[in-house]
Design an enzyme around this catalytic site. Structure first.
Site, mmCIF file in Angstrom:
data_model
loop_
_atom_site.group_PDB
_atom_site.id
_atom_site.type_symbol
_atom_site.label_atom_id
_atom_site.label_comp_id
_atom_site.label_asym_id
_atom_site.label_seq_id
_atom_site.Cartn_x
_atom_site.Cartn_y
_atom_site.Cartn_z
ATOM 1 N N GLU A 1 70.300 116.713 17.892
ATOM 2 C CA GLU A 1 68.819 116.414 18.174
ATOM 3 C C GLU A 1 67.826 115.766 19.392
ATOM 4 O OE1 GLU A 1 67.516 113.754 15.603
ATOM 5 O OE2 GLU A 1 68.671 111.410 17.289
ATOM 6 N N CYS B 1 78.433 109.253 16.211
ATOM 7 C CA CYS B 1 78.838 108.045 16.979
ATOM 8 C C CYS B 1 79.605 106.593 16.163
ATOM 9 C CB CYS B 1 77.436 107.286 16.747
ATOM 10 S SG CYS B 1 77.796 105.696 18.555
ATOM 11 N N SER C 1 70.172 98.061 24.819
ATOM 12 C CA SER C 1 70.161 97.750 23.175
ATOM 13 C C SER C 1 71.212 96.629 22.761
ATOM 14 C CB SER C 1 70.935 99.381 21.736
ATOM 15 O OG SER C 1 70.586 99.499 22.485
ATOM 16 N N CYS D 1 63.743 112.956 24.410
ATOM 17 C CA CYS D 1 65.421 112.150 24.113
ATOM 18 C C CYS D 1 65.975 113.010 23.391
ATOM 19 C CB CYS D 1 65.160 111.640 23.002
ATOM 20 S SG CYS D 1 66.084 110.433 22.515
ATOM 21 N N CYS E 1 71.511 101.705 12.196
ATOM 22 C CA CYS E 1 71.714 103.690 12.903
ATOM 23 C C CYS E 1 72.122 104.684 11.996
ATOM 24 C CB CYS E 1 71.624 102.763 14.150
ATOM 25 S SG CYS E 1 72.112 105.009 14.941
ATOM 26 N N CYS F 1 66.515 107.404 15.732
ATOM 27 C CA CYS F 1 67.293 108.748 16.105
ATOM 28 C C CYS F 1 68.598 108.789 15.300
ATOM 29 C CB CYS F 1 68.418 106.949 17.556
ATOM 30 S SG CYS F 1 69.778 106.493 16.623
ATOM 31 N N CYS G 1 76.202 100.799 14.374
ATOM 32 C CA CYS G 1 75.464 100.285 14.811
ATOM 33 C C CYS G 1 75.102 99.807 12.685
ATOM 34 C CB CYS G 1 74.532 99.958 14.966
ATOM 35 S SG CYS G 1 74.345 100.141 17.418
HETATM 36 N N1 SAH Z 1 74.307 104.524 21.323
HETATM 37 C C1 SAH Z 1 72.825 104.423 22.116
HETATM 38 C C2 SAH Z 1 71.633 105.529 23.007
HETATM 39 C C3 SAH Z 1 70.782 105.945 21.336
HETATM 40 S S1 SAH Z 1 70.514 104.555 19.860
HETATM 41 C C4 SAH Z 1 72.337 102.661 22.098
HETATM 42 O O1 SAH Z 1 72.502 102.438 20.901
HETATM 43 O O2 SAH Z 1 71.151 102.352 22.918
HETATM 44 C C5 SAH Z 1 68.330 104.951 20.589
HETATM 45 C C6 SAH Z 1 68.244 103.548 20.394
HETATM 46 O O3 SAH Z 1 68.009 103.946 18.987
HETATM 47 C C7 SAH Z 1 69.055 102.438 19.955
HETATM 48 O O4 SAH Z 1 68.037 101.180 20.926
HETATM 49 C C8 SAH Z 1 69.284 101.829 18.982
HETATM 50 O O5 SAH Z 1 69.040 100.851 18.789
HETATM 51 C C9 SAH Z 1 67.725 102.250 18.633
HETATM 52 N N2 SAH Z 1 67.727 102.628 16.938
HETATM 53 C C10 SAH Z 1 68.589 102.873 16.146
HETATM 54 N N3 SAH Z 1 68.351 103.061 14.476
HETATM 55 C C11 SAH Z 1 67.084 102.723 14.810
HETATM 56 C C12 SAH Z 1 66.353 102.316 13.728
HETATM 57 N N4 SAH Z 1 66.454 102.870 12.556
HETATM 58 N N5 SAH Z 1 65.470 101.962 14.150
HETATM 59 C C13 SAH Z 1 64.671 101.502 15.543
HETATM 60 N N6 SAH Z 1 65.550 102.123 16.276
HETATM 61 C C14 SAH Z 1 66.607 102.272 16.149
HETATM 62 FE FE1 SF4 Z 2 75.290 104.475 18.159
HETATM 63 FE FE2 SF4 Z 2 73.705 103.933 19.726
HETATM 64 FE FE3 SF4 Z 2 73.572 104.196 16.959
HETATM 65 FE FE4 SF4 Z 2 74.676 102.508 17.610
HETATM 66 S S1 SF4 Z 2 72.494 102.418 18.246
HETATM 67 S S2 SF4 Z 2 75.567 103.831 15.848
HETATM 68 S S3 SF4 Z 2 75.172 102.868 19.517
HETATM 69 S S4 SF4 Z 2 73.806 105.972 18.353
#
Ligand code: SAH
Ligand code: SF4
Length: 377
Positions: A108, A134, A236, A127, A141, A362, A138
């Site tokens: 996406e 991934c 992050s 974006c 996420c 994301c 996390c």
């Molecule tokens: N892997 C990289 C980039 C992709 S995630 C990273 O972790 O930075 C992009 C951003 O979306 C990150 O800051 C992540 O913490 C945030 N993100 C992921 N899931 C989310 C959610 N449920 N609510 C808000 N932000 C989220």
């Molecule tokens: Fe991967 Fe970024 Fe999502 Fe963490 S927040 S699972 S590093 S995409």
């Protein structure tokens, strides 16, 4: 919804990935290829200009090239590697694109327009994704719950920009590598894509208009600092102690806050580019006065800005355990937290929930797509 006709899609689908994609070649490699086939060096620049500036998608349309070279290129390479699969337009103007890759997997990208006071388009940000799924997993996420499927190659990274520019007939001004995946764990392909994107020849974007977001792969942050054209770095962070960070970001067991901050200081020393810290505010987890204290200390280590991010609650997709316990902070709590940080002279912004109604955080559109697919079986 598609800007491409069905017959074109079928044609491309039949062809993509049967041969290597020419966008996976660095510009030096294009030149090497052209010379190895007995053509002059300047032909490489013509090919690069046709693909990246004119955005031509078939070799047959490359008018300046001799017929023999077109035939060689045609037999060895593809130009297109991703297709528009679906898009969803949000009431705030953001658009979430789902793309299909040649192996049937989905990724996406999210388009965000910024309008001025008169309602005119001022600039736009896209974006983009760097992986399918991934491996970092996390707790908050949706992409993480997909697991790691595969790395995107340079052509798939770059083409996300091209597909959206073509669909909307617009020029993207900013790119954030903040979609699916951890870009610094797909280092080689991401760097190759960045070198192509920031090259004088491709005219896609200047490095100042690109932000790479990472969960904090410390050694790779140092490596990125030493690249010829370093980009803006967003980290992050999401927690101010190792204990809480380890709970929600398992990667911090490998790279704790000491290692992470060491790499960030190195990044700033080398590049002089201020850092952005992303901080999802969770109710009763990382929102205390002690967190304010610690976050302010972290933020002052090098010039930086803190983005407070509303938690997009995706608990319905998440596994049992800590994920289920994460709660979004209220708007009032976010304002309060931001004010306390500002009182300590930290630059803070509260990020808009751009695209809330289309699951813009994301990984979520691709996740629903995965579910549909498994439901079909
Ligand atoms: N892997 C990289 C980039 C992709 S995630 C990273 O972790 O930075 C992009 C951003 O979306 C990150 O800051 C992540 O913490 C945030 N993100 C992921 N899931 C989310 C959610 N449920 N609510 C808000 N932000 C989220
Ligand atoms: Fe991967 Fe970024 Fe999502 Fe963490 S927040 S699972 S590093 S995409």
């Amino acid at each position: 919804m598609f800007e491409l006709t069905d017959s074109f899609i079928k044609d491309v689908k039949d062809r993509i990935h049967k041969k290597p994609n020419i966008k996976n070649l660095s510009f030096d490699e294009v030149e090497e290829f052209v010379r190895s086939k007995g053509f002059e060096r300047y032909r490489a620049d013509q090919i690069i200009n046709d693909i990246y500036v004119k955005k031509i998608e078939t070799f047959a349309e490359m008018k300046q090239l001799p017929k023999e070279l077109k035939q060689v290129l045609e037999s060895e390479f593809e130009i297109v590697s991703i297709l528009n699969q679906r898009k969803r337009v949000s009431s705030d103007g953001s658009i979430k694109y789902l793309f299909e890759l040649a192996d049937g997997k989905s990724i996406e990208a999210v388009y965000m327009p910024w309008v001025d006071d008169k309602g005119e388009l001022d600039r736009s940000t896209l974006c983009i994704s760097s992986m399918v799924g991934c491996p970092v997993a996390c707790a908050f996420c949706a992409t993480g719950t997909l697991g790691f499927k595969r790395n995107l190659n340079p052509s798939e990274i770059i083409e996300q920009i091209f597909r959206v520019e073509k669909d909307l007939n617009t020029k993207i001004n900013n790119v954030v590598i903040m979609g699916m995946g951890e870009p610094l764990l797909n280092y080689e392909n991401v760097i190759k894509a960045l070198r192509i994107m920031t090259s004088e020849k491709s005219k896609i974007l200047s490095r100042r208009k690109i932000t790479l977001s990472s969960s904090g792969i410390a050694p790779r942050i140092k490596q990125l600092a030493n690249e010829a054209k370093p980009v803006k770095l967003a980290i992050s962070l999401h927690a101010t102690t190792n204990k809480v960070r380890e709970m929600i970001m398992p990667i911090s067991k490998s790279f704790d806050l000491t290692k992470l901050m060491d790499s960030i200081e190195y990044y700033y020393r080398k590049t002089k580019i201020p850092i952005t810290y992303e901080y999802i505010l969770f109710k009763d987890l990382n929102d205390s006065d002690e967190d304010v204290e610690r976050l302010a200390k972290i933020a002052k280590r090098v010039p930086s800005r803190v983005n407070i991010i509303p938690f997009n609650d995706i608990s319905f997709t998440l596994p049992q355990g800590i994920s289920k316990e994460l709660k979004p902070a209220t708007r009032a709590l976010m304002n309060n937290f931001a004010t306390k940080l500002r009182d300590k002279n930290v630059a803070v912004i509260i990020r808009d929930t751009f695209g809330d109604d289309i699951e813009a955080a994301c990984g979520q559109l691709a996740l629903s797509e995965e579910k549909n697919k498994s439901g079909d079986k």
